[in-house]
Scaffold this motif. Structure first.
Motif, short mmCIF file in Angstrom:
data_model
loop_
_atom_site.label_atom_id
_atom_site.label_comp_id
_atom_site.label_asym_id
_atom_site.label_seq_id
_atom_site.Cartn_x
_atom_site.Cartn_y
_atom_site.Cartn_z
N ARG A 28 0.81 -1.21 0.00
CA ARG A 28 0.00 0.00 0.00
C ARG A 28 0.85 1.28 0.00
NH1 ARG A 28 -5.42 -0.69 1.22
NH2 ARG A 28 -5.49 1.45 0.40
N ASP A 29 1.58 1.49 -1.09
CA ASP A 29 2.31 2.75 -1.21
C ASP A 29 1.38 3.92 -1.52
OD1 ASP A 29 4.68 1.57 -0.55
OD2 ASP A 29 5.76 2.18 -2.35
N ASP A 30 0.11 3.63 -1.77
CA ASP A 30 -0.88 4.70 -1.87
C ASP A 30 -1.13 5.37 -0.53
OD1 ASP A 30 -2.10 2.15 -1.18
OD2 ASP A 30 -4.03 3.15 -1.32
N LEU A 31 -0.73 4.73 0.57
CA LEU A 31 -0.98 5.26 1.91
C LEU A 31 0.17 6.12 2.44
CD1 LEU A 31 -2.66 2.17 3.60
CD2 LEU A 31 -3.73 4.12 2.44
N ILE A 32 1.22 6.33 1.64
CA ILE A 32 2.27 7.28 2.04
C ILE A 32 1.61 8.65 2.23
CG2 ILE A 32 4.36 8.46 1.29
CD1 ILE A 32 5.09 5.92 -0.27
N GLY A 33 1.93 9.31 3.34
CA GLY A 33 1.12 10.44 3.76
C GLY A 33 1.18 11.71 2.94
N LEU A 34 2.30 12.07 2.35
CA LEU A 34 2.44 13.39 1.74
C LEU A 34 1.55 13.57 0.52
CD1 LEU A 34 4.15 16.06 1.64
CD2 LEU A 34 5.60 14.88 0.00
N GLY A 35 0.79 14.63 0.47
CA GLY A 35 0.11 15.08 -0.73
C GLY A 35 -0.90 14.15 -1.34
N ASN A 39 3.60 6.43 -5.12
CA ASN A 39 4.99 6.01 -5.27
C ASN A 39 5.96 7.16 -5.50
OD1 ASN A 39 3.78 6.31 -7.90
ND2 ASN A 39 5.52 5.23 -8.79
N LYS A 40 5.47 8.26 -6.06
CA LYS A 40 6.39 9.37 -6.37
C LYS A 40 7.02 9.97 -5.13
CE LYS A 40 5.13 8.93 -10.68
NZ LYS A 40 6.02 8.29 -11.67
N VAL A 41 6.40 9.78 -3.96
CA VAL A 41 6.97 10.34 -2.73
C VAL A 41 8.33 9.71 -2.43
CG1 VAL A 41 6.64 10.70 -0.26
CG2 VAL A 41 4.67 10.82 -1.80
N ARG A 42 8.45 8.41 -2.65
CA ARG A 42 9.73 7.75 -2.39
C ARG A 42 10.84 8.33 -3.29
NH1 ARG A 42 9.55 2.76 0.66
NH2 ARG A 42 7.46 1.84 0.77
N LYS A 43 10.51 8.66 -4.52
CA LYS A 43 11.51 9.26 -5.42
C LYS A 43 11.85 10.68 -4.99
CE LYS A 43 9.63 6.71 -9.38
NZ LYS A 43 9.07 6.83 -10.75
N LEU A 44 10.80 11.44 -4.58
CA LEU A 44 11.02 12.83 -4.21
C LEU A 44 11.84 12.98 -2.94
CD1 LEU A 44 7.50 14.15 -5.19
CD2 LEU A 44 9.66 15.13 -6.01
N GLU A 45 11.82 11.98 -2.08
CA GLU A 45 12.71 12.02 -0.92
C GLU A 45 14.16 12.23 -1.37
OE1 GLU A 45 11.42 9.60 2.88
OE2 GLU A 45 11.60 8.28 1.14
N TRP A 46 14.52 11.64 -2.50
CA TRP A 46 15.89 11.72 -3.01
C TRP A 46 16.08 12.94 -3.90
CZ3 TRP A 46 19.79 8.38 -1.60
CH2 TRP A 46 19.38 7.31 -0.78
N ALA A 70 3.57 15.42 -10.68
CA ALA A 70 3.48 16.88 -10.56
C ALA A 70 2.77 17.27 -9.27
CB ALA A 70 2.75 17.45 -11.78
N ARG A 71 1.66 16.61 -8.98
CA ARG A 71 0.91 16.89 -7.74
C ARG A 71 1.78 16.69 -6.50
NH1 ARG A 71 -1.05 12.27 -4.68
NH2 ARG A 71 -1.75 11.46 -6.68
N LEU A 72 2.53 15.60 -6.48
CA LEU A 72 3.35 15.32 -5.30
C LEU A 72 4.60 16.20 -5.24
CD1 LEU A 72 2.76 11.50 -5.14
CD2 LEU A 72 2.12 13.19 -3.42
N THR A 73 5.11 16.65 -6.37
CA THR A 73 6.19 17.64 -6.35
C THR A 73 5.69 18.94 -5.75
OG1 THR A 73 7.22 16.64 -8.31
CG2 THR A 73 7.89 18.88 -7.75
N ALA A 74 4.46 19.32 -6.10
CA ALA A 74 3.86 20.52 -5.51
C ALA A 74 3.73 20.37 -4.00
CB ALA A 74 2.49 20.78 -6.14
N ALA A 75 3.31 19.18 -3.55
CA ALA A 75 3.18 18.93 -2.11
C ALA A 75 4.54 18.95 -1.42
CB ALA A 75 2.48 17.60 -1.88
N ALA A 76 5.55 18.34 -2.06
CA ALA A 76 6.89 18.33 -1.48
C ALA A 76 7.44 19.74 -1.37
CB ALA A 76 7.82 17.45 -2.33
#
Length: 330
Positions: A28-35, A39-46, A70-76
């Motif tokens: 359930r990587d859909d449950l990662i909290g940010l934005g 799955n894009k959150v794991r990449k954006l950490e780096w 794009a949405r998760l980059t905005a959140a990050a």
């Protein structure tokens, strides 16, 4: 973000797709909290982390109109206190819902690039970054989909996390968009255990993933390769779920969305996870994935994109209309 993300059994879905009840699990990587998760959150950490370390003030990235990345980059960017500029293919419309609405909520600025291909979109991104530098900003470009050798490191880690949760893993099924998620998994799990379902986001999925795996094997990340891609077994790819094109909804994908929702209460999207499940169903049917072995479906998120896909919403609404009655009838 919290780790590890849950690994949940899906016995009713397993039976529905032709597997045994204990065979199928959902990561359930859909449950990662940010934005809104994904799955894009794991990449954006780096990638976003590296940009911040470099002293960047602005993140610039690109994608389709309903890009989850794009949405998760905005959140990050919001989380890190950085400006974000999103270069999106297409043009603004009245129905700017789903991920586009969230882009605005997170405070990103959107540049509409028109109906362009990959190369043209990259050229617009470069021009936007140059203009920002001219205004005194310090932009860093995050690649399309967050998929670079650096970004793929997020799924090298995720593959190791998954092995701790399911040491007997036979196959993990994942949507293949811009390639970084699959590449990271191949590096840590080996190509023979990763089945990527092409979603139509890139012109040559095999070359895209192989290039990223090659970069990982080349020593740009910590830890040696487990095999796969250029240095190991051939990549396992399914290319049969794209249909007429990236944004098109096909019957197998609509069936997959409905099956997941009605067996496990799990919501998928029509572009990525819906295609991935349709690919898994086809793989069971043709013997590529077999009963009696542990199969993991990687839920990479994307729920907001469902609300930006008019045809899928229309089909869902029609299902409600077909069964709706007025009380006291039932």
């Amino acid at each position: 973000m919290s780790r590890p993300t849950p690994l949940e059994p899906a016995p009713r879905l397993a039976r529905a797709v032709g597997l045994e009840p204990g065979d199928l699990w959902v990561k359930r990587d859909d449950l990662i909290g940010l934005g809104g998760g994904g799955n894009k959150v794991r990449k954006l950490e780096w990638t976003a982390g590296a940009a911040r370390a470099e002293g960047a003030t602005t993140l610039v990235t690109s994608g389709a109109a309903q890009s989850n990345h794009a949405r998760l980059t905005a959140a990050a960017g919001a989380r890190l206190g950085m400006d974000v500029v999103l270069v999106l293919a297409g043009a603004p419309s009245e129905g700017m819902t789903g991920n586009i609405a969230l882009d605005g909520l997170f405070g990103a600025r959107v540049v509409w690039a028109g109906e362009v291909g990959e190369a043209e979109l990259e050229a617009v991104v470069a021009a936007v970054a140059e203009e920002l530098r001219g205004r005194g900003a310090r932009p860093v470009v995050i690649p399309f989909g967050g998929s670079s050798v650096l970004g793929a490191q997020g799924y090298v880690e995720a593959g190791r996390e998954l092995l701790e949760q399911a040491p007997d893993l036979s196959t993990v099924v994942v949507a293949l968009g811009s390639g970084g998620t699959m590449a990271g998994l191949v590096h840590s799990l080996g190509a023979e255990r990763v089945l990527g379902v092409h979603c139509g986001a890139v012109a040559d999925p095999e070359q895209t993933v192989s290039h990223l795996v090659g970069g990982l094997i080349g020593g740009l990340v910590v830890g040696g390769p487990a095999g796969g891609g250029p240095a190991g077994a051939p990549l396992r790819l399914r290319l049969d779920q794209v249909g007429p094109g990236y944004s098109a909804l096909t019957e197998p994908v609509m069936d997959a969305l409905t099956t997941a929702a009605r067996t496990e209460g799990v919501v998928l999207d029509p572009i990525y996870t819906g295609r991935a499940l349709a690919g898994l169903i086809a793989a069971v049917r043709d013997g590529q994935v077999r009963p009696g072995r542990r199969t993991v479906f990687l839920h990479t998120g994307g729920l907001p994109g469902l609300f930006g896909h008019a045809e899928t919403l229309a089909r869902a609404r029609s299902a409600v209309a077909d069964t709706a009655v007025r009380w006291p009838r039932i």
